[in-house]
Design a protein around this motif. Structure first.
Motif, PDB file in Angstrom:
ATOM      1  N   ALA A 256       0.804  -1.261   0.135  1.00 16.57           N
ATOM      2  CA  ALA A 256       0.101  -0.129  -0.011  1.00 16.57           C
ATOM      3  C   ALA A 256       0.819   1.357   0.239  1.00 16.57           C
ATOM      4  N   GLU A 257       2.219   1.103   0.809  1.00 16.09           N
ATOM      5  CA  GLU A 257       2.700   2.464   0.790  1.00 16.09           C
ATOM      6  C   GLU A 257       3.523   2.710  -0.476  1.00 16.09           C
ATOM      7  N   SER A 258       3.912   1.562  -1.192  1.00 19.64           N
ATOM      8  CA  SER A 258       4.291   1.743  -2.300  1.00 19.64           C
ATOM      9  C   SER A 258       3.884   2.315  -3.362  1.00 19.64           C
ATOM     10  N   ILE A 259       2.483   2.135  -3.486  1.00 15.39           N
ATOM     11  CA  ILE A 259       1.627   2.874  -4.333  1.00 15.39           C
ATOM     12  C   ILE A 259       1.047   4.206  -3.960  1.00 15.39           C
ATOM     13  N   GLY A 260       1.688   4.868  -2.663  1.00 12.63           N
ATOM     14  CA  GLY A 260       1.215   6.173  -2.489  1.00 12.63           C
ATOM     15  C   GLY A 260       0.004   5.973  -1.384  1.00 12.63           C
ATOM     16  N   ARG A 261      -0.202   4.908  -0.819  1.00 10.63           N
ATOM     17  CA  ARG A 261      -1.324   4.955   0.377  1.00 10.63           C
ATOM     18  C   ARG A 261      -0.749   4.979   1.638  1.00 10.63           C
ATOM     19  N   LEU A 262      -1.117   5.799   2.539  1.00  6.86           N
ATOM     20  CA  LEU A 262      -0.651   6.054   3.886  1.00  6.86           C
ATOM     21  C   LEU A 262      -1.406   5.064   4.827  1.00  6.86           C
ATOM     22  N   PRO A 263      -0.891   4.390   5.509  1.00  4.64           N
ATOM     23  CA  PRO A 263      -1.663   3.336   6.456  1.00  4.64           C
ATOM     24  C   PRO A 263      -2.034   4.366   7.694  1.00  4.64           C
ATOM     25  N   LEU A 264      -3.283   4.126   8.050  1.00  6.14           N
ATOM     26  CA  LEU A 264      -3.819   4.831   9.193  1.00  6.14           C
ATOM     27  C   LEU A 264      -4.345   3.959  10.272  1.00  6.14           C
ATOM     28  N   GLY A 265      -4.319   2.758   9.814  1.00  4.23           N
ATOM     29  CA  GLY A 265      -4.892   1.963  11.295  1.00  4.23           C
ATOM     30  C   GLY A 265      -5.020   0.340  10.358  1.00  4.23           C
ATOM     31  N   GLN A 266      -5.464  -0.404  11.107  1.00  4.33           N
ATOM     32  CA  GLN A 266      -5.935  -1.534  10.458  1.00  4.33           C
ATOM     33  C   GLN A 266      -6.863  -1.532   9.524  1.00  4.33           C
ATOM     34  N   GLY A 267      -6.509  -1.837   8.462  1.00  2.00           N
ATOM     35  CA  GLY A 267      -7.394  -1.832   7.396  1.00  2.00           C
ATOM     36  C   GLY A 267      -8.053  -0.555   6.784  1.00  2.00           C
ATOM     37  N   ALA A 268      -7.271   0.632   7.094  1.00  2.00           N
ATOM     38  CA  ALA A 268      -7.551   1.875   6.614  1.00  2.00           C
ATOM     39  C   ALA A 268      -6.199   2.568   6.085  1.00  2.00           C
ATOM     40  N   TYR A 269      -6.374   2.904   4.895  1.00  3.83           N
ATOM     41  CA  TYR A 269      -5.405   3.690   4.129  1.00  3.83           C
ATOM     42  C   TYR A 269      -5.944   5.068   3.510  1.00  3.83           C
ATOM     43  N   LEU A 270      -5.073   5.822   3.600  1.00  5.48           N
ATOM     44  CA  LEU A 270      -5.434   7.011   2.986  1.00  5.48           C
ATOM     45  C   LEU A 270      -4.531   7.577   1.619  1.00  5.48           C
ATOM     46  N   HIS A 271      -5.134   7.576   0.347  1.00 10.91           N
ATOM     47  CA  HIS A 271      -4.365   8.082  -0.903  1.00 10.91           C
ATOM     48  C   HIS A 271      -4.755   9.498  -0.891  1.00 10.91           C
ATOM     49  N   VAL A 272      -3.657  10.500  -0.972  1.00  4.72           N
ATOM     50  CA  VAL A 272      -3.865  11.832  -1.314  1.00  4.72           C
ATOM     51  C   VAL A 272      -3.533  12.003  -2.678  1.00  4.72           C
ATOM     52  N   GLY A 273      -4.307  12.277  -3.475  1.00  5.20           N
ATOM     53  CA  GLY A 273      -4.305  12.290  -4.922  1.00  5.20           C
ATOM     54  C   GLY A 273      -4.080  14.123  -5.507  1.00  5.20           C
TER      55      GLY A 273
END
Length: 65
Positions: free
Chosen positions: A22-39
């Motif tokens: 997830a981090e490698s494609i620009g998603r920031l982990p926020l917690g278990q099962g939650a990611y933020l992608h800032v486009g």
């Protein structure tokens, strides 16, 4: 002095690999099962979705799963 190997469960390994992916494609982990992608850092809207697609590339997306 010999160091003992680190032992983790298969579940822990899979969770860590998912976070790295997830981090490698620009998603920031926020917690278990939650990611933020800032486009678009200037956008005022964050779309909350369970599954993202290519059309969301320029959007801010909160992925919850």
């Amino acid at each position: 002095m010999e160091m003992s190997p680190l032992h983790i469960t298969e579940e822990e390994l899979q969770a860590e690999l998912a976070a790295i992916e997830a981090e490698s494609i620009g998603r920031l982990p926020l917690g278990q099962g939650a990611y933020l992608h800032v486009g678009n850092p200037d956008a005022l809207v964050i779309n909350v979705v369970g599954v993202s697609d290519e059309g969301m590339a320029g959007m801010n997306v909160l992925l919850v799963g």
